[in-house]
Design a protein around this motif. Structure first.
Motif, PDB file in Angstrom:
ATOM      1  N   GLU A 181      15.593  -7.304 -10.304  1.00  0.00           N
ATOM      2  CA  GLU A 181      15.822  -7.511  -8.870  1.00  0.00           C
ATOM      3  C   GLU A 181      15.307  -6.328  -8.055  1.00  0.00           C
ATOM      4  O   GLU A 181      14.749  -6.505  -6.964  1.00  0.00           O
ATOM      5  CB  GLU A 181      17.308  -7.733  -8.600  1.00  0.00           C
ATOM      6  N   GLN A 182      15.481  -5.110  -8.580  1.00  0.00           N
ATOM      7  CA  GLN A 182      14.995  -3.925  -7.872  1.00  0.00           C
ATOM      8  C   GLN A 182      13.466  -3.884  -7.837  1.00  0.00           C
ATOM      9  O   GLN A 182      12.868  -3.492  -6.830  1.00  0.00           O
ATOM     10  CB  GLN A 182      15.544  -2.660  -8.532  1.00  0.00           C
ATOM     11  N   VAL A 183      12.848  -4.274  -8.942  1.00  0.00           N
ATOM     12  CA  VAL A 183      11.383  -4.311  -8.977  1.00  0.00           C
ATOM     13  C   VAL A 183      10.867  -5.354  -7.990  1.00  0.00           C
ATOM     14  O   VAL A 183       9.936  -5.105  -7.228  1.00  0.00           O
ATOM     15  CB  VAL A 183      10.869  -4.625 -10.394  1.00  0.00           C
ATOM     16  N   ALA A 184      11.492  -6.533  -8.008  1.00  0.00           N
ATOM     17  CA  ALA A 184      11.091  -7.595  -7.081  1.00  0.00           C
ATOM     18  C   ALA A 184      11.264  -7.140  -5.634  1.00  0.00           C
ATOM     19  O   ALA A 184      10.418  -7.421  -4.774  1.00  0.00           O
ATOM     20  CB  ALA A 184      11.902  -8.853  -7.350  1.00  0.00           C
ATOM     21  N   ASP A 185      12.338  -6.431  -5.361  1.00  0.00           N
ATOM     22  CA  ASP A 185      12.574  -5.932  -4.008  1.00  0.00           C
ATOM     23  C   ASP A 185      11.497  -4.922  -3.614  1.00  0.00           C
ATOM     24  O   ASP A 185      11.033  -4.923  -2.459  1.00  0.00           O
ATOM     25  CB  ASP A 185      13.955  -5.289  -3.930  1.00  0.00           C
ATOM     26  N   ALA A 186      11.092  -4.074  -4.552  1.00  0.00           N
ATOM     27  CA  ALA A 186      10.047  -3.099  -4.261  1.00  0.00           C
ATOM     28  C   ALA A 186       8.735  -3.796  -3.917  1.00  0.00           C
ATOM     29  O   ALA A 186       8.062  -3.449  -2.943  1.00  0.00           O
ATOM     30  CB  ALA A 186       9.850  -2.162  -5.459  1.00  0.00           C
ATOM     31  N   VAL A 187       8.369  -4.807  -4.707  1.00  0.00           N
ATOM     32  CA  VAL A 187       7.145  -5.563  -4.427  1.00  0.00           C
ATOM     33  C   VAL A 187       7.253  -6.244  -3.068  1.00  0.00           C
ATOM     34  O   VAL A 187       6.330  -6.200  -2.257  1.00  0.00           O
ATOM     35  CB  VAL A 187       6.873  -6.612  -5.523  1.00  0.00           C
ATOM     36  N   SER A 188       8.396  -6.849  -2.814  1.00  0.00           N
ATOM     37  CA  SER A 188       8.600  -7.557  -1.548  1.00  0.00           C
ATOM     38  C   SER A 188       8.477  -6.608  -0.361  1.00  0.00           C
ATOM     39  O   SER A 188       7.872  -6.949   0.667  1.00  0.00           O
ATOM     40  CB  SER A 188       9.976  -8.229  -1.547  1.00  0.00           C
ATOM     41  N   ARG A 189       9.038  -5.410  -0.490  1.00  0.00           N
ATOM     42  CA  ARG A 189       8.948  -4.439   0.614  1.00  0.00           C
ATOM     43  C   ARG A 189       7.503  -4.027   0.881  1.00  0.00           C
ATOM     44  O   ARG A 189       7.087  -3.870   2.040  1.00  0.00           O
ATOM     45  CB  ARG A 189       9.806  -3.219   0.300  1.00  0.00           C
ATOM     46  N   ILE A 190       6.725  -3.871  -0.178  1.00  0.00           N
ATOM     47  CA  ILE A 190       5.318  -3.505   0.001  1.00  0.00           C
ATOM     48  C   ILE A 190       4.551  -4.660   0.644  1.00  0.00           C
ATOM     49  O   ILE A 190       3.739  -4.456   1.548  1.00  0.00           O
ATOM     50  CB  ILE A 190       4.690  -3.111  -1.350  1.00  0.00           C
ATOM     51  N   VAL A 191       4.816  -5.874   0.177  1.00  0.00           N
ATOM     52  CA  VAL A 191       4.144  -7.047   0.760  1.00  0.00           C
ATOM     53  C   VAL A 191       4.508  -7.190   2.230  1.00  0.00           C
ATOM     54  O   VAL A 191       3.641  -7.444   3.079  1.00  0.00           O
ATOM     55  CB  VAL A 191       4.502  -8.329  -0.015  1.00  0.00           C
ATOM     56  N   ARG A 192       5.784  -7.013   2.559  1.00  0.00           N
ATOM     57  CA  ARG A 192       6.209  -7.118   3.962  1.00  0.00           C
ATOM     58  C   ARG A 192       5.493  -6.082   4.829  1.00  0.00           C
ATOM     59  O   ARG A 192       5.064  -6.378   5.951  1.00  0.00           O
ATOM     60  CB  ARG A 192       7.721  -6.927   4.067  1.00  0.00           C
ATOM     61  N   ALA A 193       5.369  -4.867   4.311  1.00  0.00           N
ATOM     62  CA  ALA A 193       4.681  -3.822   5.068  1.00  0.00           C
ATOM     63  C   ALA A 193       3.209  -4.178   5.255  1.00  0.00           C
ATOM     64  O   ALA A 193       2.631  -3.952   6.313  1.00  0.00           O
ATOM     65  CB  ALA A 193       4.813  -2.482   4.344  1.00  0.00           C
ATOM     66  N   HIS A 194       2.609  -4.756   4.216  1.00  0.00           N
ATOM     67  CA  HIS A 194       1.220  -5.195   4.327  1.00  0.00           C
ATOM     68  C   HIS A 194       1.072  -6.311   5.341  1.00  0.00           C
ATOM     69  O   HIS A 194       0.154  -6.300   6.170  1.00  0.00           O
ATOM     70  CB  HIS A 194       0.712  -5.663   2.968  1.00  0.00           C
ATOM     71  N   VAL A 195       1.976  -7.278   5.294  1.00  0.00           N
ATOM     72  CA  VAL A 195       1.921  -8.424   6.208  1.00  0.00           C
ATOM     73  C   VAL A 195       2.019  -7.983   7.654  1.00  0.00           C
ATOM     74  O   VAL A 195       1.361  -8.546   8.541  1.00  0.00           O
ATOM     75  CB  VAL A 195       3.023  -9.446   5.853  1.00  0.00           C
ATOM     76  N   ARG A 196       2.819  -6.968   7.912  1.00  0.00           N
ATOM     77  CA  ARG A 196       2.981  -6.496   9.293  1.00  0.00           C
ATOM     78  C   ARG A 196       1.658  -6.047   9.905  1.00  0.00           C
ATOM     79  O   ARG A 196       1.445  -6.140  11.106  1.00  0.00           O
ATOM     80  CB  ARG A 196       4.002  -5.355   9.363  1.00  0.00           C
ATOM     81  N   GLY A 197       0.745  -5.582   9.051  1.00  0.00           N
ATOM     82  CA  GLY A 197      -0.544  -5.134   9.560  1.00  0.00           C
ATOM     83  C   GLY A 197      -1.687  -6.075   9.213  1.00  0.00           C
ATOM     84  O   GLY A 197      -2.843  -5.729   9.378  1.00  0.00           O
ATOM     85  N   CYS A 198      -1.337  -7.287   8.739  1.00  0.00           N
ATOM     86  CA  CYS A 198      -2.341  -8.222   8.256  1.00  0.00           C
ATOM     87  C   CYS A 198      -3.046  -8.929   9.413  1.00  0.00           C
ATOM     88  O   CYS A 198      -2.403  -9.361  10.375  1.00  0.00           O
ATOM     89  CB  CYS A 198      -1.682  -9.269   7.357  1.00  0.00           C
ATOM     90  N   VAL A 199      -4.376  -9.042   9.307  1.00  0.00           N
ATOM     91  CA  VAL A 199      -5.153  -9.792  10.290  1.00  0.00           C
ATOM     92  C   VAL A 199      -5.458 -11.155   9.677  1.00  0.00           C
ATOM     93  O   VAL A 199      -6.167 -11.261   8.681  1.00  0.00           O
ATOM     94  CB  VAL A 199      -6.470  -9.062  10.617  1.00  0.00           C
ATOM     95  N   TYR A 200      -4.927 -12.208  10.253  1.00  0.00           N
ATOM     96  CA  TYR A 200      -5.102 -13.549   9.710  1.00  0.00           C
ATOM     97  C   TYR A 200      -6.584 -13.935   9.701  1.00  0.00           C
ATOM     98  O   TYR A 200      -7.336 -13.607  10.600  1.00  0.00           O
ATOM     99  CB  TYR A 200      -4.337 -14.587  10.546  1.00  0.00           C
ATOM    100  N   GLY A 201      -6.910 -14.675   8.651  1.00  0.00           N
ATOM    101  CA  GLY A 201      -8.257 -15.202   8.578  1.00  0.00           C
ATOM    102  C   GLY A 201      -9.267 -14.282   7.919  1.00  0.00           C
ATOM    103  O   GLY A 201     -10.425 -14.654   7.737  1.00  0.00           O
ATOM    104  N   VAL A 202      -8.836 -13.078   7.547  1.00  0.00           N
ATOM    105  CA  VAL A 202      -9.753 -12.141   6.899  1.00  0.00           C
ATOM    106  C   VAL A 202      -9.894 -12.493   5.423  1.00  0.00           C
ATOM    107  O   VAL A 202      -8.903 -12.782   4.772  1.00  0.00           O
ATOM    108  CB  VAL A 202      -9.235 -10.690   7.047  1.00  0.00           C
TER     109      VAL A 202
END
Length: 204
Positions: free
Chosen positions: A183-204
């Motif tokens: 669960e902690q590993v999954a949470d770590a991955v999720s936090r990184i993905v969320r941070a990436h999504v916040r700066g994601c440009v759709y359609g790239v």
């Protein structure tokens, strides 16, 4: 086939996806690490909380299927695919959840296409096929998140990939720690993905 042909096939696949940041899950078709299946299941549930996330898999058993199915089951049933798409070679089966798209004539060609479609890749375990997809993705300079503790190719890749600037040191460190729970590993991955999504440009 040439890179140009794979680029065109990837563009055709991308055109069939819903709007939103695209995340691909790649890795082993059978589990090696005793905690990888639990990690994948927890990760799918957490990623499903990102409303507009588009989840891509290679349409086979193992890592992709467990994350994909968990994501699908946790998503509200507002549309048929629930944001899950699988990419398989032409002539292959359709998965029994999400939406299956087709590209390439065999798995090697499909890997070339999948490595070109997403804006971020999570790597869990994996062998030569995963290495192929990851090499294509890294050649595009997109985000790659290797869960080092899972072993396999992800374990080899983790010390070779620099922590992205948007990923916290603690989350990145947890990807490789052997003493944390699934669960902690999954949470770590999720936090990184969320941070990436916040700066994601759709359609790239």
């Amino acid at each position: 086939m040439s890179s140009e042909v794979f680029d065109r096939e990837a563009a055709a696949v991308a055109a069939q996806l819903t709007d939103g940041p695209r995340l691909a899950i790649i890795g082993s078709i059978s589990f090696w690490h005793v905690q990888s299946q639990a990690t994948c299941s927890a990760l799918g549930r957490l990623l499903a909380e990102l409303d507009d996330l588009v989840l891509l898999t290679g349409g086979v058993d193992g890592v992709g299927k467990v994350v994909g199915r968990s994501f699908f089951d946790a998503r509200p049933n507002r549309d048929g695919h629930r944001g899950v798409f699988h990419v398989l070679p032409h002539g292959y089966w359709r998965c029994d959840y999400g939406e299956t798209l087709f590209a390439g004539s065999d798995m090697a060609e499909r890997r070339e296409v999948l490595g070109r479609v997403a804006q971020c890749y999570v790597v869990i375990e994996g062998g030569p096929g995963t290495a192929h997809e990851t090499t294509v993705a890294l050649g595009r300079s997109v985000c790659v998140i290797p869960v080092g503790r899972s072993g396999g190719y992800a374990g080899e890749l983790y010390p070779q990939v620099s922590r992205p600037s948007f990923a916290s040191e603690s989350a990145w460190r947890d990807l490789a720690r052997p003493d944390v729970s699934p669960e902690q590993v999954a949470d770590a991955v999720s936090r990184i993905v969320r941070a990436h999504v916040r700066g994601c440009v759709y359609g790239v």
